[in-house]
Write a protein that holds these residues in place. Structure first.
Motif, mmCIF file in Angstrom:
data_model
loop_
_atom_site.group_PDB
_atom_site.id
_atom_site.type_symbol
_atom_site.label_atom_id
_atom_site.label_comp_id
_atom_site.label_asym_id
_atom_site.label_seq_id
_atom_site.Cartn_x
_atom_site.Cartn_y
_atom_site.Cartn_z
ATOM 1 N N LEU A 13 69.832 62.669 45.080
ATOM 2 C CA LEU A 13 68.769 63.319 45.844
ATOM 3 C C LEU A 13 69.214 63.599 47.270
ATOM 4 N N VAL A 14 69.821 62.615 47.913
ATOM 5 C CA VAL A 14 70.294 62.811 49.285
ATOM 6 C C VAL A 14 71.358 63.914 49.318
ATOM 7 N N GLY A 15 72.242 63.930 48.326
ATOM 8 C CA GLY A 15 73.249 64.981 48.255
ATOM 9 C C GLY A 15 72.632 66.359 48.094
ATOM 10 N N GLU A 16 71.613 66.466 47.240
ATOM 11 C CA GLU A 16 70.926 67.755 47.053
ATOM 12 C C GLU A 16 70.251 68.213 48.343
ATOM 13 N N LEU A 18 71.027 67.397 51.425
ATOM 14 C CA LEU A 18 72.058 67.800 52.387
ATOM 15 C C LEU A 18 72.654 69.160 52.024
ATOM 16 N N ALA A 19 72.952 69.357 50.756
ATOM 17 C CA ALA A 19 73.572 70.619 50.333
ATOM 18 C C ALA A 19 72.646 71.807 50.578
ATOM 19 N N ARG A 20 71.383 71.635 50.296
ATOM 20 C CA ARG A 20 70.446 72.751 50.456
ATOM 21 C C ARG A 20 70.048 72.973 51.912
ATOM 22 N N SER A 21 69.858 71.898 52.657
ATOM 23 C CA SER A 21 69.423 72.065 54.043
ATOM 24 C C SER A 21 70.548 72.557 54.942
ATOM 25 N N LEU A 22 71.784 72.173 54.643
ATOM 26 C CA LEU A 22 72.920 72.591 55.466
ATOM 27 C C LEU A 22 73.659 73.789 54.873
ATOM 28 N N HIS A 23 73.146 74.341 53.758
ATOM 29 C CA HIS A 23 73.737 75.506 53.081
ATOM 30 C C HIS A 23 75.227 75.275 52.813
ATOM 31 N N PRO A 25 78.616 74.783 50.517
ATOM 32 C CA PRO A 25 79.089 75.383 49.265
ATOM 33 C C PRO A 25 79.387 74.350 48.175
ATOM 34 N N VAL A 26 79.217 73.085 48.497
ATOM 35 C CA VAL A 26 79.489 72.006 47.552
ATOM 36 C C VAL A 26 78.181 71.618 46.866
ATOM 37 N N PRO A 27 78.190 71.408 45.546
ATOM 38 C CA PRO A 27 76.959 71.012 44.851
ATOM 39 C C PRO A 27 76.437 69.660 45.345
ATOM 40 N N GLY A 28 75.134 69.504 45.310
ATOM 41 C CA GLY A 28 74.495 68.272 45.760
ATOM 42 C C GLY A 28 74.964 67.019 45.040
ATOM 43 N N PRO A 29 75.107 67.046 43.704
ATOM 44 C CA PRO A 29 75.581 65.848 43.018
ATOM 45 C C PRO A 29 76.982 65.408 43.458
ATOM 46 N N VAL A 30 77.835 66.360 43.829
ATOM 47 C CA VAL A 30 79.175 65.998 44.314
ATOM 48 C C VAL A 30 79.058 65.292 45.665
ATOM 49 N N MET A 33 77.813 61.840 44.984
ATOM 50 C CA MET A 33 78.862 60.972 44.470
ATOM 51 C C MET A 33 79.765 60.493 45.603
ATOM 52 N N ALA A 34 80.069 61.370 46.559
ATOM 53 C CA ALA A 34 80.873 60.970 47.709
ATOM 54 C C ALA A 34 80.124 59.935 48.550
ATOM 55 N N LEU A 35 78.826 60.120 48.711
ATOM 56 C CA LEU A 35 78.016 59.146 49.460
ATOM 57 C C LEU A 35 77.985 57.802 48.746
ATOM 58 N N LEU A 36 77.870 57.824 47.431
ATOM 59 C CA LEU A 36 77.896 56.583 46.658
ATOM 60 C C LEU A 36 79.234 55.879 46.834
ATOM 61 N N PHE A 37 80.326 56.632 46.772
ATOM 62 C CA PHE A 37 81.653 56.061 46.955
ATOM 63 C C PHE A 37 81.785 55.427 48.336
#
Length: 123
Positions: A13-16, A18-23, A25-30, A33-37
């Motif tokens: 959810l946080v990834g999605e 961030l991806a949508r609010s900051l436009h 080019p990386v998908p939200g789930p990716v 996953m980086a945030l989880l790591f």
């Protein structure tokens, strides 16, 4: 198991967001996953394994094992796509084959370089 699933879905959810609010080019789930790591790395640095409360609590490990056990189901949509778009794939077989071969070789070469660098550093 519920806390582990909540962590995974929260990171997605946080990834999605961030991806949508900051436009980005990386998908939200990716991004999730980086945030989880990064969160797991920080947890291991800040909170030693022996000091963690209740190690028997089902967490990310059990959720990951359950999801990996059902990994085969994730290939059903891809297989259906091949069947539905078969004629288009047949028309574009040459560029697709070239992309697959070149991409595979680049990935193998990159993985080998990373493995060599890690072996030099830690080996």
């Amino acid at each position: 198991m519920i806390p582990g699933l909540a962590i995974l879905l929260g990171c997605q959810l946080v990834g999605e967001v961030l991806a949508r609010s900051l436009h980005m080019p990386v998908p939200g789930p990716v991004i999730g996953m980086a945030l989880l790591f990064l969160g797991l790395l920080a947890r291991d640095q800040l909170w030693p394994r022996a000091a963690r409360p209740d190690p028997g609590t089902p967490g990310l490990g059990q959720v990951a094992d359950a999801l990996l056990g059902s990994l085969g189901l994730l290939f059903v949509p891809a297989g259906l796509g091949v069947v539905v778009y078969g004629p288009q794939l047949a028309r574009s077989w040459a560029p697709l084959s070239l992309a697959i071969v070149v991409g595979t070789l680049l990935c193998i070469a990159f993985t080998g370089r990373v493995a060599q660098a890690l072996m030099r550093r830690f080996g």
